[in-house]
Design an enzyme around this catalytic site. Structure first.
Site, PDB file in Angstrom:
ATOM      1  N   LYS A 210       0.816  -1.206   0.000  1.00 45.15           N
ATOM      2  CA  LYS A 210       0.000   0.000   0.000  1.00 45.15           C
ATOM      3  C   LYS A 210       0.856   1.265   0.000  1.00 45.15           C
ATOM      4  O   LYS A 210       2.035   1.237   0.364  1.00 45.15           O
ATOM      5  CB  LYS A 210      -0.981  -0.026   1.167  1.00 45.15           C
ATOM      6  CG  LYS A 210      -2.059  -1.091   0.948  1.00 45.15           C
ATOM      7  CD  LYS A 210      -3.136  -1.115   1.995  1.00 45.15           C
ATOM      8  CE  LYS A 210      -4.218  -2.141   1.609  1.00 45.15           C
ATOM      9  NZ  LYS A 210      -5.269  -2.269   2.628  1.00 45.15           N
ATOM     10  N   ARG A 246      -2.530 -10.525   4.897  1.00 48.91           N
ATOM     11  CA  ARG A 246      -2.958 -10.654   3.506  1.00 48.91           C
ATOM     12  C   ARG A 246      -1.902  -9.989   2.639  1.00 48.91           C
ATOM     13  O   ARG A 246      -1.680  -8.782   2.748  1.00 48.91           O
ATOM     14  CB  ARG A 246      -4.328  -9.992   3.317  1.00 48.91           C
ATOM     15  CG  ARG A 246      -4.892 -10.043   1.916  1.00 48.91           C
ATOM     16  CD  ARG A 246      -6.260  -9.350   1.879  1.00 48.91           C
ATOM     17  NE  ARG A 246      -6.836  -9.370   0.537  1.00 48.91           N
ATOM     18  CZ  ARG A 246      -6.590  -8.457  -0.398  1.00 48.91           C
ATOM     19  NH1 ARG A 246      -5.783  -7.433  -0.142  1.00 48.91           N
ATOM     20  NH2 ARG A 246      -7.150  -8.552  -1.597  1.00 48.91           N
TER      21      ARG A 246
END
Length: 268
Positions: A210, A246
């Site tokens: 991210k 994840r």
């Protein structure tokens, strides 16, 4: 503490922020899923709708057409599967086809039928903290104290799910890094993971590649250059008591967790 569950990310979308378009072809998607399992993924998390910042919704029928053939193929091979969806119809069809987890980034807010579908399916449900859809979620994320507010809002999602008939033992929560949050909010949530674990439900951490990790890129600007930082967060999340992580790069996270595991064993 046991090693966190590793969810390997399989995006079958043309527009995901990290690898959009690479795994749209079902044969390529299946091969990549098998490679992630070989690298150490415990569960493959399949997504047919991008939720990157700015992404627009796609029809549920299109999402289902992307993911269902892959779910059937992989479930037939005995692979544990999670479906990353906000749509109750997709969740129900994939659960029937063999998915073990429904990973709903909206925590049930996007589709009023989601809780009922999950309650009737018997699968486990991952409820993420979420405030609005991707197209507008980063416009002006505001919190007075992000950890306590996210914890309280996740508590509301948990209460709604239980009231709808989902058994508490089937619930997992996710703080929603990058969803209606600034980089500072993300770091505060990671530092506050023990407080979120204190809710009493398994916690999934989804930091992989991210934007808030861009300062720690190994070189260049591609999202994959953030894998070292992601693996470090996976190990620190394990130390904080996370149930799962994840990630896109399963091998890097598996190595980092192996180091953490050896360290933790030595302290026992």
């Amino acid at each position: 503490m046991s090693r966190p569950v590793i969810l390997g990310i399989l995006n079958v979308t043309p527009d995901s922020f990290s690898d959009g378009g690479r795994w749209v072809d079902p044969a390529a998607a299946t091969a990549h899923a098998l490679e992630l399992v070989r690298q150490g993924a415990d569960v493959i998390d399949i997504g047919g709708e991008s939720t990157r910042p700015g992404a627009e919704r796609v029809p549920a029928e299109q999402e289902l057409a992307r993911v269902l053939p892959i779910v059937r193929e992989l479930a037939g091979s005995g692979i544990r599967l999670s479906i990353d969806t906000m749509n109750a119809s997709t969740a129900g069809a994939c659960a029937e086809a063999g998915a073990e987890f429904i990973n709903d980034v909206s925590g049930g807010l996007a589709d009023p039928d989601m809780y009922a579908v999950v309650a009737g399916s018997g699968v486990r449900y991952i409820a993420m903290h979420w405030r609005e859809h991707s197209a507008t979620m980063q416009a002006a994320p505001l919190y007075t104290e992000v950890v306590s507010e996210v914890r309280a809002e996740l508590g509301e999602r948990i209460a709604g799910a239980i009231a709808a008939g989902i058994e508490p033992a089937r619930l997992i929560v996710d703080p929603g890094l990058g969803f209606s949050k600034t980089a500072d909010h993300n770091w505060q949530l990671l530092a506050g993971l023990p407080e979120l674990v204190g809710l009493g439900f398994p916690v999934l951490v989804g930091a992989s590649r991210k934007g808030f990790l861009a300062d720690f890129a190994a070189g260049g600007t591609a999202p994959a250059e953030r894998d070292d930082a992601t693996a470090t967060i996976s190990a620190l999340s394990a130390q904080a008591g996370a149930w799962g992580v994840r990630v896109h790069n399963v091998a890097a996270t598996r190595r980092a967790l192996a180091v953490w595991d050896r360290w933790d064993e030595a302290r026992a």
